[in-house]
Design a protein around this motif. Structure first.
Motif, short mmCIF file in Angstrom:
data_model
loop_
_atom_site.label_atom_id
_atom_site.label_comp_id
_atom_site.label_asym_id
_atom_site.label_seq_id
_atom_site.Cartn_x
_atom_site.Cartn_y
_atom_site.Cartn_z
N LEU A 20 15.37 -50.04 -22.60
CA LEU A 20 16.30 -49.10 -23.26
C LEU A 20 16.58 -49.53 -24.70
CD1 LEU A 20 18.89 -48.30 -20.46
CD2 LEU A 20 17.49 -46.64 -21.71
N ARG A 21 16.76 -50.88 -24.85
CA ARG A 21 17.07 -51.40 -26.19
C ARG A 21 15.95 -51.04 -27.18
NH1 ARG A 21 16.05 -55.26 -29.70
NH2 ARG A 21 14.37 -56.11 -28.42
N ILE A 22 14.71 -51.20 -26.73
CA ILE A 22 13.59 -50.88 -27.60
C ILE A 22 13.53 -49.39 -27.90
CG2 ILE A 22 11.05 -50.91 -27.79
CD1 ILE A 22 11.21 -53.52 -26.08
N GLN A 23 13.79 -48.60 -26.85
CA GLN A 23 13.78 -47.13 -27.04
C GLN A 23 14.85 -46.67 -28.02
OE1 GLN A 23 14.18 -45.87 -22.98
NE2 GLN A 23 11.98 -45.46 -22.75
N ILE A 24 15.97 -47.37 -28.05
CA ILE A 24 17.09 -46.94 -28.90
C ILE A 24 17.01 -47.57 -30.29
CG2 ILE A 24 19.60 -46.92 -29.17
CD1 ILE A 24 19.74 -47.01 -26.06
N LEU A 25 16.86 -48.92 -30.30
CA LEU A 25 17.00 -49.62 -31.57
C LEU A 25 15.67 -50.08 -32.18
CD1 LEU A 25 20.07 -51.85 -30.60
CD2 LEU A 25 20.12 -49.82 -32.04
N VAL A 31 17.15 -44.24 -32.99
CA VAL A 31 18.01 -44.43 -34.17
C VAL A 31 17.16 -44.35 -35.44
CG1 VAL A 31 19.56 -46.02 -35.37
CG2 VAL A 31 19.74 -45.72 -32.91
N SER A 32 16.00 -45.06 -35.44
CA SER A 32 15.09 -45.00 -36.59
C SER A 32 14.69 -43.56 -36.87
CB SER A 32 13.84 -45.83 -36.32
OG SER A 32 14.17 -47.18 -36.26
N ALA A 33 14.37 -42.84 -35.79
CA ALA A 33 13.93 -41.45 -35.94
C ALA A 33 14.99 -40.61 -36.66
CB ALA A 33 13.62 -40.87 -34.57
N GLN A 34 16.28 -40.86 -36.33
CA GLN A 34 17.37 -40.13 -36.97
C GLN A 34 17.45 -40.46 -38.46
OE1 GLN A 34 19.33 -37.72 -35.67
NE2 GLN A 34 18.06 -37.89 -33.82
N GLU A 44 25.09 -34.79 -50.12
CA GLU A 44 26.40 -34.63 -49.49
C GLU A 44 26.31 -34.91 -47.99
OE1 GLU A 44 29.96 -34.03 -49.91
OE2 GLU A 44 28.90 -35.03 -51.55
N GLU A 45 25.32 -34.19 -47.38
CA GLU A 45 25.14 -34.31 -45.92
C GLU A 45 24.74 -35.73 -45.51
OE1 GLU A 45 23.60 -29.98 -44.40
OE2 GLU A 45 22.33 -31.15 -45.77
N LYS A 46 23.89 -36.31 -46.38
CA LYS A 46 23.39 -37.67 -46.07
C LYS A 46 24.54 -38.63 -45.78
CE LYS A 46 18.97 -38.24 -48.31
NZ LYS A 46 18.34 -38.56 -49.58
N LYS A 47 25.58 -38.59 -46.67
CA LYS A 47 26.70 -39.53 -46.58
C LYS A 47 27.35 -39.52 -45.19
CE LYS A 47 29.64 -41.11 -50.29
NZ LYS A 47 30.75 -40.67 -51.19
N LEU A 53 25.73 -42.05 -38.01
CA LEU A 53 24.58 -42.72 -37.39
C LEU A 53 24.84 -44.23 -37.25
CD1 LEU A 53 21.94 -41.83 -36.27
CD2 LEU A 53 20.85 -42.28 -38.48
N ASN A 54 25.43 -44.82 -38.30
CA ASN A 54 25.72 -46.27 -38.24
C ASN A 54 26.75 -46.58 -37.16
OD1 ASN A 54 24.03 -47.68 -39.98
ND2 ASN A 54 25.12 -46.87 -41.78
N GLU A 55 27.72 -45.67 -37.02
CA GLU A 55 28.71 -45.88 -35.96
C GLU A 55 28.04 -45.86 -34.60
OE1 GLU A 55 32.56 -44.09 -38.28
OE2 GLU A 55 31.73 -42.98 -36.59
N TYR A 56 27.12 -44.93 -34.42
CA TYR A 56 26.37 -44.88 -33.16
C TYR A 56 25.57 -46.16 -32.94
CZ TYR A 56 27.13 -40.31 -31.09
OH TYR A 56 27.68 -39.25 -30.43
N LYS A 57 24.92 -46.59 -34.03
CA LYS A 57 24.11 -47.80 -33.92
C LYS A 57 24.97 -48.99 -33.45
CE LYS A 57 20.82 -50.57 -36.48
NZ LYS A 57 20.33 -50.96 -37.79
#
Ligand code: PHE
Length: 330
Positions: A20-25, A31-34, A44-47, A53-57
């Protein structure tokens, strides 16, 4: 994303969690895909997207570490449980040991004399001629030495044939009054129904100034002792000879097998010989440099007592370690 968090929380083992860790991180993980997706967004949207995304990470990392800790703990307690030896488990067969009848008898004998204020003395098993014979009024070539078939070493050393040498050693070291017993193994070249090359003795010695010690003291003490060991038996003292005592006697008890009627064990006499005793010979006192004293001594074989108390017909069986015999003494 939330779906992935749930899967982390439910991972059942460390391997699943690592996948799972490899699939996610991992580099090609979700996460990379996002992050790659982010390129297509406006500044604007990027910010806000990057922040989310970082919070999710972070929450993924936390969740994975927490799950890892839980799974590791569970694994080690599983290993510990499998390895556990329950030493408190009661043995349902009840296979308990017991004292050997000889040691048990020895303990009873020693207990009696300790209660009568005797102290316990021991000495070397390999003795010299002086302590085992000479000082006990048994000069070289004395015919009475034949009474004790001795195992000899070179240079006047031998396996002690009785524990009387302990009495000599004690008298050489201490002045009267003396009140000791000397328990321990002794050795003689003998082997039949009632003799083994090694057996245990308890000998006793009492010495006091002047003529304070008499034969009556000896007789009183030994009669009391024999009643303690054998119960309600008749006791007699028979004149005998030992080089180290004068006068000497042997004590007999009425046969405990036939109650004095006469049987094979007592050779149809009704009596069983149980110990030797006497007043200490003056030559023994001379050998240790004592003057103006009086004393008594006695000696007995522990195996013989054990045999009589437990009605064991062959002395040798006490040394064979046969469990069928020993299990009867639990
Ligand atoms: N020492 C003697 C023996 O071994 C026993 C004994 C001791 C006899 C003291 C009399 C007095 O045979």
């Amino acid at each position: 994303m939330k779906e992935w968090l749930k899967r982390v929380e439910k991972a059942e083992n460390l391997e699943e969690l690592e996948t799972l860790r490899i699939q996610i991180l991992g580099k090609k993980g979700i996460v990379s895909a996002q992050f790659i997706k982010m390129k297509t967004l406006s500044n604007e949207e990027k910010k806000s997207f990057a922040k989310e995304l970082n919070e999710y990470k972070d929450s993924f990392i936390k969740a994975i570490n927490l799950r890892k800790e839980i799974l590791e703990l569970a694994l080690s307690s599983k290993i510990l449980k499998a390895d556990k030896i329950d030493i408190s488990l009661f043995n349902s067969k009840g296979n308990r040991g017991a004292l050997h009848p000889v040691m048990d008898t020895m303990d009873r004998i020693v207990d009696y004399f300790v209660s009568m204020n005797f102290s316990i003395k021991t000495g070397p098993i390999i003795e010299d001629d002086f302590h085992n014979f000479e000082a006990l009024n048994l000069p070289k070539h004395h015919p009475a030495r034949d009474m004790q078939d001795t195992f000899y070493f070179k240079d006047n050393f031998l396996l002690r044939t009785h524990t009387s040498p302990v009495q000599i050693r004690t008298m050489l070291k201490h002045k009267p009054p003396i009140r000791i017993i000397s328990p321990g193994p002794v050795f003689r070249r003998d082997f039949d129904l009632t003799h083994t090359p090694m057996f245990n003795q308890v000998e006793g010695l009492v010495v006091e100034d002047e003529d304070k010690v008499s034969f009556s003291n000896l007789k009183y003490m030994l009669e009391d002792f024999l009643k303690y060991m054998f119960g309600d038996v008749k006791i007699r003292f028979r004149p005998s000879f030992f080089p180290f005592t004068e006068p000497s006697a042997e004590a007999d008890i009425s046969c405990i097998f036939c109650e004095g009627k006469g049987c094979r064990v007592c050779s149809h006499t009704g009596w069983l010989e149980v110990l030797g005793c006497g007043l200490v010979d003056n030559n023994v006192f001379k050998a240790v440099g004592y003057e103006g004293v009086s004393g008594y001594a006695f000696g007995l074989g522990v195996e013989r007592f054990a045999m009589l108390i437990h009605k064991i017909p062959d002395l040798r069986s006490l040394f064979e370690g046969d469990l069928r015999l020993l299990e009867q003494f639990k």
